[in-house]
Scaffold this motif. Sequence first.
Motif, short mmCIF file in Angstrom:
data_model
loop_
_atom_site.label_atom_id
_atom_site.label_comp_id
_atom_site.label_asym_id
_atom_site.label_seq_id
_atom_site.Cartn_x
_atom_site.Cartn_y
_atom_site.Cartn_z
N PHE A 112 0.83 -1.21 0.00
CA PHE A 112 0.00 0.00 0.00
C PHE A 112 0.86 1.27 0.00
N GLN A 113 1.97 1.21 -0.72
CA GLN A 113 2.82 2.39 -0.90
C GLN A 113 2.37 3.10 -2.18
N MET A 114 1.34 3.93 -2.05
CA MET A 114 0.68 4.51 -3.21
C MET A 114 1.57 5.50 -3.96
N ASP A 115 2.48 6.18 -3.24
CA ASP A 115 3.35 7.12 -3.93
C ASP A 115 4.31 6.39 -4.87
N LYS A 116 4.86 5.29 -4.42
CA LYS A 116 5.75 4.50 -5.27
C LYS A 116 4.96 3.80 -6.38
N THR A 117 3.75 3.35 -6.05
CA THR A 117 2.90 2.74 -7.07
C THR A 117 2.59 3.73 -8.18
N SER A 118 2.35 4.98 -7.81
CA SER A 118 2.07 6.02 -8.80
C SER A 118 3.26 6.22 -9.74
N THR A 119 4.46 6.20 -9.18
CA THR A 119 5.66 6.37 -10.02
C THR A 119 5.81 5.22 -11.00
N VAL A 120 5.54 4.00 -10.55
CA VAL A 120 5.62 2.84 -11.44
C VAL A 120 4.59 2.95 -12.56
N LEU A 121 3.38 3.37 -12.22
CA LEU A 121 2.33 3.52 -13.24
C LEU A 121 2.70 4.60 -14.26
N LEU A 122 3.31 5.69 -13.80
CA LEU A 122 3.75 6.73 -14.73
C LEU A 122 4.84 6.21 -15.66
N ALA A 123 5.75 5.39 -15.13
CA ALA A 123 6.80 4.81 -15.97
C ALA A 123 6.19 3.89 -17.02
N MET A 124 5.18 3.10 -16.63
CA MET A 124 4.50 2.24 -17.61
C MET A 124 3.85 3.07 -18.70
N LEU A 125 3.18 4.15 -18.31
CA LEU A 125 2.51 5.01 -19.28
C LEU A 125 3.51 5.63 -20.26
N LEU A 126 4.59 6.16 -19.75
CA LEU A 126 5.60 6.77 -20.62
C LEU A 126 6.23 5.75 -21.56
N LEU A 127 6.45 4.53 -21.07
CA LEU A 127 7.04 3.49 -21.91
C LEU A 127 6.09 3.10 -23.04
N VAL A 128 4.82 2.97 -22.73
CA VAL A 128 3.84 2.61 -23.76
C VAL A 128 3.73 3.72 -24.80
N VAL A 129 3.70 4.98 -24.34
CA VAL A 129 3.61 6.11 -25.28
C VAL A 129 4.84 6.16 -26.18
N LEU A 130 6.01 5.93 -25.59
CA LEU A 130 7.26 5.97 -26.37
C LEU A 130 7.27 4.89 -27.44
N ASP A 142 4.72 3.25 -28.66
CA ASP A 142 3.64 3.49 -29.61
C ASP A 142 4.06 4.52 -30.65
N GLY A 143 4.73 5.58 -30.22
CA GLY A 143 5.21 6.59 -31.16
C GLY A 143 6.27 6.05 -32.10
N LEU A 144 7.22 5.28 -31.57
CA LEU A 144 8.26 4.70 -32.43
C LEU A 144 7.67 3.73 -33.44
N SER A 145 6.69 2.94 -33.00
CA SER A 145 6.05 1.99 -33.91
C SER A 145 5.29 2.72 -35.01
N TYR A 146 4.61 3.80 -34.65
CA TYR A 146 3.87 4.57 -35.65
C TYR A 146 4.82 5.18 -36.68
N LEU A 147 5.92 5.76 -36.21
CA LEU A 147 6.88 6.35 -37.14
C LEU A 147 7.51 5.30 -38.04
N SER A 148 7.75 4.10 -37.50
CA SER A 148 8.34 3.03 -38.31
C SER A 148 7.38 2.58 -39.40
N ARG A 149 6.10 2.39 -39.05
CA ARG A 149 5.12 1.97 -40.05
C ARG A 149 4.93 3.05 -41.10
#
Length: 267
Positions: A235-253, A255-262
């Motif tokens: 129940f360490q919500m502050d650290k959980t939030s950081t992990v979720l933000l890292a997941m979001l940034l990784l997916v966006v990155l 997704d953008g690279l895949s779009y540019l490649s296609r």
Amino acid sequence: MNRPLPPPMFDARCRACWFVLAVLLLVTISFWSLDLQWAQFLLPESLGRMRRFVVELLVPDLDPVFLIQIGWATLETLAMSALGTALAAIAALLLAIPAAKTHADDKARWRSATRLLLNALRSVPELVWAALLLISAGLGPLAGTLALALHTTGVLGRLFAESLENAPDGPAFALRLRGVSSAGVFTYATLPQLLPQLISYTLYRWENNIRAAAVLGVVGAGGLGQMLAFHMGLFQMDKTSTVLLAMLLLVVLVDGLSYLSRRAMAQ
């Protein structure tokens, strides 16, 4: 001049109408069969707990030491997804060749057996594959990478096989008339035509595997998912939030690279 009347909303001979009615009936039965406790969900006490949970998530932990740990876990998740997708693309192409009937005279002796194997691989979710592989591979990214590779092989193998069967037969037919072997026909006629499409399928699955790799860590397969399960369990919500933000940034990155490649391949 009399205008024609609009068609009726329902026609007994309309298959689409019957299909829509079946879907509506299924949705109605789903609401009736599930014990959806909407009243308890909307209680002021429940809404208050949800509000407190969201407020805690809005304050991520930005401690430099923890951010370094997040960075390494992000790289591990990215490596798991990339390696798993690469292994799957190679295996899928090898399995798609016997799983496809490329022309009328192709006997395709192994078509049914290979397609059955591909169906079995993709019918098992990544989480189940990871849980099974943890027994032999142990905790860590190896189990997650193999789990992604096995499931994605089933998905890409089916897509690759359909692409091979639907490829234009003109160049391949011309080479077969000249007595070129099946391997030569595939290498010089079929594969060059389909390569952009196969790469596009692979990049799309890589995007999906980024999300899957982040979740696989929940069962101990390493990466961001393992950190997410650990900090949520405490129940360490502050650290959980950081992990979720890292997941979001990784997916966006990715997704953008895949779009540019296609987009680059389409030009």
